[in-house]
Design a protein around this motif. Structure first.
Motif, PDB file in Angstrom:
ATOM      1  N   GLN A  23       0.880  -1.217  -0.127  1.00  9.63           N
ATOM      2  CA  GLN A  23      -0.023   0.121   0.029  1.00  9.63           C
ATOM      3  C   GLN A  23       0.915   1.236  -0.027  1.00  9.63           C
ATOM      4  O   GLN A  23       1.884   1.405   0.823  1.00  9.63           O
ATOM      5  N   ALA A  24       0.598   2.096  -0.855  1.00 10.79           N
ATOM      6  CA  ALA A  24       1.281   3.408  -1.131  1.00 10.79           C
ATOM      7  C   ALA A  24       1.262   4.423   0.134  1.00 10.79           C
ATOM      8  O   ALA A  24       0.081   4.175   0.793  1.00 10.79           O
ATOM      9  N   SER A 285      -1.356  -0.110  16.065  1.00 11.27           N
ATOM     10  CA  SER A 285      -2.314   0.624  15.197  1.00 11.27           C
ATOM     11  C   SER A 285      -1.798   2.052  15.271  1.00 11.27           C
ATOM     12  O   SER A 285      -2.266   3.061  14.265  1.00 11.27           O
ATOM     13  N   ASN A 286      -1.185   2.531  16.279  1.00  9.11           N
ATOM     14  CA  ASN A 286      -1.067   3.848  16.485  1.00  9.11           C
ATOM     15  C   ASN A 286       0.645   4.133  16.102  1.00  9.11           C
ATOM     16  O   ASN A 286       1.227   5.386  16.103  1.00  9.11           O
ATOM     17  N   LEU A 287       1.336   3.120  15.660  1.00 10.06           N
ATOM     18  CA  LEU A 287       2.610   3.245  15.168  1.00 10.06           C
ATOM     19  C   LEU A 287       2.840   2.927  13.735  1.00 10.06           C
ATOM     20  O   LEU A 287       3.983   2.147  13.411  1.00 10.06           O
ATOM     21  N   GLY A 288       2.023   3.365  12.739  1.00  5.72           N
ATOM     22  CA  GLY A 288       2.411   3.196  11.258  1.00  5.72           C
ATOM     23  C   GLY A 288       1.785   1.960  10.757  1.00  5.72           C
ATOM     24  O   GLY A 288       2.052   1.753   9.531  1.00  5.72           O
ATOM     25  N   LEU A 289       0.705   1.239  11.495  1.00 11.70           N
ATOM     26  CA  LEU A 289       0.032   0.204  10.788  1.00 11.70           C
ATOM     27  C   LEU A 289      -0.846   0.446   9.448  1.00 11.70           C
ATOM     28  O   LEU A 289      -1.346   1.530   9.765  1.00 11.70           O
ATOM     29  N   LEU A 290      -0.612  -0.139   8.573  1.00 14.60           N
ATOM     30  CA  LEU A 290      -1.516  -0.074   7.376  1.00 14.60           C
ATOM     31  C   LEU A 290      -3.246  -0.086   7.853  1.00 14.60           C
ATOM     32  O   LEU A 290      -3.157  -1.264   8.546  1.00 14.60           O
ATOM     33  N   PRO A 291      -4.008   0.367   7.106  1.00 13.54           N
ATOM     34  CA  PRO A 291      -5.429   0.219   7.251  1.00 13.54           C
ATOM     35  C   PRO A 291      -5.865  -1.254   7.293  1.00 13.54           C
ATOM     36  O   PRO A 291      -6.594  -1.837   7.830  1.00 13.54           O
ATOM     37  N   ASP A 292      -5.221  -1.775   5.917  1.00 15.18           N
ATOM     38  CA  ASP A 292      -5.746  -3.259   5.643  1.00 15.18           C
ATOM     39  C   ASP A 292      -5.253  -4.223   6.798  1.00 15.18           C
ATOM     40  O   ASP A 292      -6.124  -5.268   7.311  1.00 15.18           O
ATOM     41  N   ASP A 293      -4.080  -3.981   7.506  1.00 15.62           N
ATOM     42  CA  ASP A 293      -3.601  -4.797   8.395  1.00 15.62           C
ATOM     43  C   ASP A 293      -4.270  -4.391   9.801  1.00 15.62           C
ATOM     44  O   ASP A 293      -4.582  -5.319  10.562  1.00 15.62           O
ATOM     45  N   ALA A 294      -4.783  -3.130   9.880  1.00 15.26           N
ATOM     46  CA  ALA A 294      -5.453  -2.908  11.102  1.00 15.26           C
ATOM     47  C   ALA A 294      -6.815  -3.596  11.051  1.00 15.26           C
ATOM     48  O   ALA A 294      -7.413  -4.253  12.242  1.00 15.26           O
ATOM     49  N   LEU A 301      -9.300   1.907  11.025  1.00 14.94           N
ATOM     50  CA  LEU A 301      -8.145   2.971  10.762  1.00 14.94           C
ATOM     51  C   LEU A 301      -8.113   3.220   9.342  1.00 14.94           C
ATOM     52  O   LEU A 301      -8.017   2.561   8.414  1.00 14.94           O
ATOM     53  N   ALA A 302      -8.201   4.532   9.131  1.00 15.75           N
ATOM     54  CA  ALA A 302      -8.354   5.208   7.841  1.00 15.75           C
ATOM     55  C   ALA A 302      -7.131   5.378   7.151  1.00 15.75           C
ATOM     56  O   ALA A 302      -7.084   5.033   5.777  1.00 15.75           O
ATOM     57  N   LYS A 303      -6.084   5.665   7.844  1.00 18.77           N
ATOM     58  CA  LYS A 303      -4.757   5.827   7.130  1.00 18.77           C
ATOM     59  C   LYS A 303      -3.793   5.424   8.568  1.00 18.77           C
ATOM     60  O   LYS A 303      -3.852   5.618   9.395  1.00 18.77           O
ATOM     61  N   ARG A 328       3.476  -6.312   7.186  1.00 19.86           N
ATOM     62  CA  ARG A 328       3.444  -7.916   7.077  1.00 19.86           C
ATOM     63  C   ARG A 328       4.355  -8.447   6.551  1.00 19.86           C
ATOM     64  O   ARG A 328       4.944  -7.866   5.529  1.00 19.86           O
ATOM     65  N   THR A 329       4.976  -9.302   7.122  1.00 21.51           N
ATOM     66  CA  THR A 329       6.163 -10.235   7.009  1.00 21.51           C
ATOM     67  C   THR A 329       5.676 -11.653   6.942  1.00 21.51           C
ATOM     68  O   THR A 329       4.831 -12.168   7.358  1.00 21.51           O
ATOM     69  N   SER A 330       6.921 -12.477   6.379  1.00 26.50           N
ATOM     70  CA  SER A 330       6.338 -13.985   6.472  1.00 26.50           C
ATOM     71  C   SER A 330       6.075 -14.584   8.139  1.00 26.50           C
ATOM     72  O   SER A 330       5.595 -15.470   8.111  1.00 26.50           O
ATOM     73  N   LEU A 331       6.706 -13.723   9.029  1.00 27.60           N
ATOM     74  CA  LEU A 331       6.351 -13.808  10.477  1.00 27.60           C
ATOM     75  C   LEU A 331       5.141 -13.376  10.943  1.00 27.60           C
ATOM     76  O   LEU A 331       4.964 -13.690  12.040  1.00 27.60           O
ATOM     77  N   GLY A 332       4.486 -12.538  10.259  1.00 26.37           N
ATOM     78  CA  GLY A 332       3.472 -11.860  10.614  1.00 26.37           C
ATOM     79  C   GLY A 332       3.752 -10.665  10.686  1.00 26.37           C
ATOM     80  O   GLY A 332       4.714  -9.849  10.240  1.00 26.37           O
ATOM     81  N   LEU A 333       2.944  -9.531  11.613  1.00 29.71           N
ATOM     82  CA  LEU A 333       3.274  -8.058  11.645  1.00 29.71           C
ATOM     83  C   LEU A 333       4.689  -7.907  12.368  1.00 29.71           C
ATOM     84  O   LEU A 333       4.844  -8.484  13.496  1.00 29.71           O
TER      85      LEU A 333
END
Length: 524
Positions: A23-24, A285-294, A301-303, A328-333
């Motif tokens: 995600q950009a 969620s407050n430290l840069g998580l992407l909305p899809d992962d949230a 989370l909108a952004k 997200r990585t192969s190990l999870g977030l």
């Protein structure tokens, strides 16, 4: 095992590194980072004039050391680094790693990939957002050794390997905004300094020789209906309670789910009738998580909001500023590198940086923006400095210097005094226009001071001596040095070591300004 990452940034263009995820990320996401970009210049000038009139430094109603920048050791006992990492890890939902494992995986991003563990979190990519990101095969650094830390509670002189040195209220980041997405950032700063440690230090034994500063800059989503004012009332109340109560309040605010009423009173556990319920503030969620992962964690989370930043120096004094978020990585977030917002890389100060946006070279774009920001650059008043850059193409992969004073913007610009250097020619042009300063080199220093690099001592005291605060005091006169390697220090500020040292620029300029804004907020 997954294959090593490959950069998607092509030659001659700005591209997303695959380290950023699919995600950009837009330039607006972290536009609240730099001290001088928080408030639009026109509003800031009016506020600075009011600050000068009201003399907030001598008559402020805000207790800076308890309500804005907590650095007293007696209060910092509220949060341990080990507990912070455990709470952060637990925010990742089912199958979350331990806090220690999350920390180890974080610093594996600075080490060579381990195909037997997880190749996609090792450092194999040398570009982030089209700009350089130094990997260990090119220039080994001590940060990778942190992945070997086996205990976050003990290890240095009988104490933990990392010390909490500040708890910070940055509600000022959203001052004057109508219905902001967040109520600002609430930061926990941790540090370790092993340069003077002996061989019994666990970090020394692991090869982690240097100074390591980690800033967890958690943005707090705004629920509306007066929540941001309530949060500032909560922080203001810390000045009116004893140390024991303050410790409990701070710990709950950062590490627990809490309730809060509009008057700023907090309940823990949250009362059923509380006006707001949130927390822990320290969460993915407050430290840069992407909305899809949230959304996969059932979080709205909108952004992306918030980030983690690190300032490090190794034993050769090479300074490095980096930024991290959850991806997200192969190990999870996990905590992985992202672009360094609010700080244009040095490389775009010269032609042919290799980065283009809409067909325009970044050096050309910056030159054009300099011409558009004359009022914000031709000034000797620190509070009136302004230079807006919201383009993601102008966000560095990292900021690095061979020493704390070297390789700044001005040095790069003056090594390339050629007609095709649009930054250089723009600085020359506006230096001849009415106003102060009239030297292009001073304007280059002003440009640097609007970035994170300038405030973090890319500029030496002599570089900013022409600038003054709202009292007319020269920034160069601040003693012992206005802008240290970091604004916070693990060094003690007094013989009893009751609190940690901060930079004169933070203590004498930034914090009184933030106190003024907090005072204005509380008067609503």
């Amino acid at each position: 095992m997954t294959a090593p990452l490959v950069s998607s940034a092509g030659t001659g263009q700005c591209g997303q590194s695959s380290l950023l995820g699919l995600q950009a990320i837009t330039g607006e996401v972290n536009s609240e980072n730099a001290e001088l970009r928080v408030i639009p210049q026109a509003m800031r000038v009016v506020l600075m004039d009011r600050l000068q009139t009201e003399g907030v430094e001598t008559a402020s109603t805000i207790n800076i050391d308890r309500s804005l920048y907590v650095r007293d050791r007696a209060l910092l006992e509220a949060v341990s680094f080990a507990d912070l990492m455990e709470v952060l890890a637990s925010s990742l939902g089912p199958n979350a790693p331990s806090g220690l494992a999350l920390f180890q995986d974080w610093w594996r991003t600075a080490a060579a990939p381990d195909p037997q563990y997880a190749a996609d979190i090792g450092c194999t990519d040398t570009l982030i957002n089209g700009f350089s990101y130094t990997c260990p095969t090119i220039r080994p650094r001590a940060e990778a050794s942190l992945s070997k830390v086996a205990d976050l509670r003990t290890g240095r002189n009988g104490g933990p390997p990392f010390t909490i040195i500040a708890l910070v209220n940055r509600g000022d980041l959203v001052y004057g905004k109508q219905n902001p997405d967040t109520c600002g950032e609430y930061r926990v700063i941790a540090a370790a300094d092993t340069l003077s440690s002996d061989a019994t230090d666990t970090l020394v034994q692991l090869g982690a020789l240097g100074q390591f500063y980690m800033s967890f800059e958690a943005a707090l989503p705004n629920q509306g209906n007066g929540m941001c004012l309530a949060v500032q009332r909560f922080w203001n109340a810390l000045a009116n309670t004893n140390d024991s109560n303050a410790r409990g309040m701070l710990r709950a605010f950062f590490l627990e789910e809490i309730g809060m009423n509009k008057d700023g009173t907090m309940s823990f556990p949250p009362e059923a009738g509380a006006d707001f319920k949130f927390g822990p503030v320290i969460s993915a969620s407050n430290l840069g998580l992407l909305p899809d992962d949230a959304s996969s964690l059932a979080l709205p989370l909108a952004k992306p909001v918030g980030q983690i930043r690190t300032n490090t120096r190794d034993k050769t004094s090479r300074w490095l500023l980096r930024q991290y978020s959850f991806r997200r990585t192969s190990l999870g977030l996990r905590i992985t590198p992202t672009s360094l917002s609010a700080t244009p890389p040095v490389s775009i100060m010269v032609p042919e940086s290799g980065c283009k946006e809409a067909g325009e070279d970044c050096n050309t774009a910056v030159g054009r923006k300099i011409a558009e920001n004359v009022d914000g650059l031709k000034t000797i008043e620190f509070g009136k400095l302004a230079f807006e850059l919201a383009n993601i193409c102008l966000e560095a992969g990292q900021m690095v210097a061979e020493d704390v004073f070297g390789d700044g913007y001005k040095v790069a610009i003056w090594k390339n005094e050629t007609p095709d250097n649009h930054v250089f020619t723009a600085l020359q042009t506006i230096s001849t226009q009415p106003g102060l300063p009239d030297k292009d080199s001073k304007i280059a220093f002003n440009l640097e001071m609007t970035s994170c690099a300038g405030c973090h001592r890319h500029s030496t005291p002599s570089h900013i001596g022409h600038l003054s605060d709202w009292r007319g005091q020269s920034l160069g006169s601040l003693s012992p040095s206005p802008n240290m390697f970091t604004h916070s220090s693990i060094k003690c500020s007094d013989a009893a070591c009751s609190r940690y040292e901060i930079s004169p620029l933070l203590e004498k300029v930034f914090l009184p300004w933030r106190a003024f804004l907090m005072d204005q907020t509380l008067r609503q």
